[in-house]
Design a protein around this motif. Sequence first.
Motif, PDB file in Angstrom:
ATOM      1  N   ILE A 114     -36.286  -2.197  54.183  1.00  0.00           N
ATOM      2  CA  ILE A 114     -35.209  -2.024  53.398  1.00  0.00           C
ATOM      3  C   ILE A 114     -34.791  -0.510  53.720  1.00  0.00           C
ATOM      4  CG2 ILE A 114     -34.493  -1.844  50.848  1.00  0.00           C
ATOM      5  CD1 ILE A 114     -36.781  -3.585  50.313  1.00  0.00           C
ATOM      6  N   ALA A 115     -33.689  -0.317  54.516  1.00  0.00           N
ATOM      7  CA  ALA A 115     -33.456   0.940  54.875  1.00  0.00           C
ATOM      8  C   ALA A 115     -32.378   1.648  54.098  1.00  0.00           C
ATOM      9  CB  ALA A 115     -32.987   0.738  56.257  1.00  0.00           C
ATOM     10  N   GLY A 116     -31.895   1.108  53.176  1.00  0.00           N
ATOM     11  CA  GLY A 116     -30.905   1.923  52.284  1.00  0.00           C
ATOM     12  C   GLY A 116     -31.037   1.926  50.746  1.00  0.00           C
ATOM     13  N   PRO A 117     -30.248   2.463  49.821  1.00  0.00           N
ATOM     14  CA  PRO A 117     -30.714   2.509  48.388  1.00  0.00           C
ATOM     15  C   PRO A 117     -29.688   1.373  47.737  1.00  0.00           C
ATOM     16  CG  PRO A 117     -29.042   4.124  48.946  1.00  0.00           C
ATOM     17  CD  PRO A 117     -29.409   3.496  50.299  1.00  0.00           C
ATOM     18  N   ARG A 147     -29.141  -4.790  49.532  1.00  0.00           N
ATOM     19  CA  ARG A 147     -30.029  -5.036  50.521  1.00  0.00           C
ATOM     20  C   ARG A 147     -31.485  -5.206  50.075  1.00  0.00           C
ATOM     21  NH1 ARG A 147     -28.948  -1.037  55.233  1.00  0.00           N
ATOM     22  NH2 ARG A 147     -26.849  -0.317  54.867  1.00  0.00           N
ATOM     23  N   ALA A 148     -31.661  -4.509  48.896  1.00  0.00           N
ATOM     24  CA  ALA A 148     -32.930  -4.945  48.405  1.00  0.00           C
ATOM     25  C   ALA A 148     -33.332  -6.244  47.943  1.00  0.00           C
ATOM     26  CB  ALA A 148     -33.473  -4.001  47.129  1.00  0.00           C
ATOM     27  N   GLY A 203     -40.286  -0.313  52.567  1.00  0.00           N
ATOM     28  CA  GLY A 203     -39.332   0.370  51.928  1.00  0.00           C
ATOM     29  C   GLY A 203     -39.044   1.763  52.623  1.00  0.00           C
ATOM     30  N   GLY A 233     -34.620   3.325  50.665  1.00  0.00           N
ATOM     31  CA  GLY A 233     -34.833   1.807  50.507  1.00  0.00           C
ATOM     32  C   GLY A 233     -36.194   1.888  49.646  1.00  0.00           C
ATOM     33  N   ALA A 250     -36.301   0.559  46.010  1.00  0.00           N
ATOM     34  CA  ALA A 250     -36.418  -0.762  45.575  1.00  0.00           C
ATOM     35  C   ALA A 250     -37.874  -0.994  45.321  1.00  0.00           C
ATOM     36  CB  ALA A 250     -36.223  -1.657  46.830  1.00  0.00           C
ATOM     37  N   LEU A 278     -31.059   2.003  42.160  1.00  0.00           N
ATOM     38  CA  LEU A 278     -30.551   1.485  43.440  1.00  0.00           C
ATOM     39  C   LEU A 278     -28.865   1.402  43.049  1.00  0.00           C
ATOM     40  CD1 LEU A 278     -32.813  -1.732  43.855  1.00  0.00           C
ATOM     41  CD2 LEU A 278     -32.473   0.272  45.547  1.00  0.00           C
ATOM     42  N   SER A 283     -34.044  -5.342  59.735  1.00  0.00           N
ATOM     43  CA  SER A 283     -33.694  -4.287  58.895  1.00  0.00           C
ATOM     44  C   SER A 283     -32.535  -4.400  58.257  1.00  0.00           C
ATOM     45  CB  SER A 283     -33.505  -3.153  60.024  1.00  0.00           C
ATOM     46  OG  SER A 283     -32.955  -1.715  59.416  1.00  0.00           O
TER      47      SER A 283
END
Length: 148
Positions: free
Chosen positions: A32-35, A39-40, A61, A65, A68, A76, A147
Amino acid sequence: MTAGIASQTGGGQTDGGQTGEVQTGRSLAILIAGPEYERAHHAFVLAAGALALGRRVILFGGGAGVLALCRDWSGLVGASHDETFRARGVAGLETLRLAVFELGGEVLACEAGLRAAGLDEEALCPEATLCGVTRFLERSADAQILSL
């Protein structure tokens, strides 16, 4: 609870009727590459589905990320979408997280990401292990890596 998640995530899929056995396949590593909430959410849908099929899952995470994997994931971006998802019959993030924990997913939280977010280890849910990216790479060396 996890039986319901398995049905919502496609768990229990067989090999197309050839032998009726559940396919396990190789390990799945998810970054999980982002906030962002979406995505989460999708990462946990994939993780729960793979675990329900008997696959080993490593969820990391990384960077922002890591939010999450916090006890309070309301930070998030788009976290308010959870209420809409649940109202429409889609498993919410908390339900998915619990399923992944209960089904034995390995959950790793990026130490640098946690520091960059100004948080400490106490912010993480108890099922997450704080580590560096090298541990994730070691644990996922032979895995299929996604990813998000």
